[in-house]
Design a protein around this motif. Structure first.
Motif, PDB file in Angstrom:
ATOM      1  N   ASN A 159       0.837  -1.205   0.000  1.00 24.95           N
ATOM      2  CA  ASN A 159       0.000   0.000   0.000  1.00 24.95           C
ATOM      3  C   ASN A 159       0.869   1.251   0.000  1.00 24.95           C
ATOM      4  O   ASN A 159       0.607   2.222  -0.722  1.00 24.95           O
ATOM      5  N   THR A 162       2.453   1.656  -3.475  1.00 26.44           N
ATOM      6  CA  THR A 162       1.525   2.164  -4.482  1.00 26.44           C
ATOM      7  C   THR A 162       1.321   3.664  -4.325  1.00 26.44           C
ATOM      8  O   THR A 162       1.295   4.411  -5.305  1.00 26.44           O
ATOM      9  N   TYR A 165       4.723   5.532  -5.444  1.00 24.60           N
ATOM     10  CA  TYR A 165       5.410   4.865  -6.551  1.00 24.60           C
ATOM     11  C   TYR A 165       6.360   5.786  -7.303  1.00 24.60           C
ATOM     12  O   TYR A 165       7.399   5.358  -7.796  1.00 24.60           O
TER      13      TYR A 165
END
Length: 208
Positions: A159, A162, A165
């Motif tokens: 998480n 993401t 990123y």
């Protein structure tokens, strides 16, 4: 005549003020475990490459971040590579010390003939252990594969990955927070991000 993009990118990196740090960290990684003669050649080659390069401000924040992160990664990699060799050296030193102590004790309790036999045994054992040192270093040098991370902890790392990123390099504060929320050690978190970036990250400035 305009230079190809690859040459421009190479010039930017070589003229960056962090280039000396980057090259020194890379040479240090290559020197670990290398014979003394090869280590000296690597040091000389690195010194030659450093002369006439670096020192100019890049004016490119993305390249600055990339160079700083890559230097940090190589420095940490050098530290990880050094640990097994240090352990092997200490192990051999302990073995030799034990044999020397054993021989000294035996010499006090034995006649000259017995002491000579002990010396011969000591020499044979030391020779045997020295012969195994190369394989011992190889075994200790192999990266230890840890068990799989807990599913819940791995999901929290994914998480964070993401969400960040674009620049997936957690700060020290981020690592502390992730360690508290996942129950993982910071070393596990560092290794996970290193592997994740290596396998799955394609930065937008990767051609610099």
């Amino acid at each position: 005549m305009t230079s190809p993009p690859e040459e421009l990118h190479t010039h930017k990196i070589m003229s960056h003020p962090y280039y000396h740090r980057l090259l020194a960290a890379y040479v240090n990684c290559q020197k670990i475990g290398a014979p003394a003669e090869m280590a000296a050649r690597l040091e000389e080659a690195g010194g030659c490459a450093m002369r006439g390069s670096g020192g100019m401000e890049s004016g490119d924040p993305a390249l600055d971040q990339f160079m700083e992160a890559y230097c940090e990664m190589l420095i940490k990699y050098e530290q990880e590579l050094s640990k097994p060799l240090t352990e092997a050296t200490l192990f051999l030193a302990r073995i030799e010390h034990q044999f020397q102590a054993l021989t000294a004790a035996s010499a006090c309790l034995s006649h000259s003939e017995g002491a000579a036999e002990d010396e011969q045994l000591k020499g044979e054992l030391l020779k045997k252990y020295r012969g195994c040192l190369g394989s011992l270093k190889q075994e200790l040098g192999k990266k230890k594969k840890g068990g799989k991370l807990p599913k819940e902890g791995r999901q929290k790392l994914l998480n964070w990955w993401t969400t960040h990123y674009i620049w997936p390099y957690p700060s020290e504060a981020d690592k502390v927070a992730l360690a508290e929320s996942t129950g993982l050690e910071q070393k596990q978190i560092n290794n996970w991000f290193i592997n994740q970036r290596k396998r799955h990250w394609k930065p937008s400035f990767q051609h610099y």
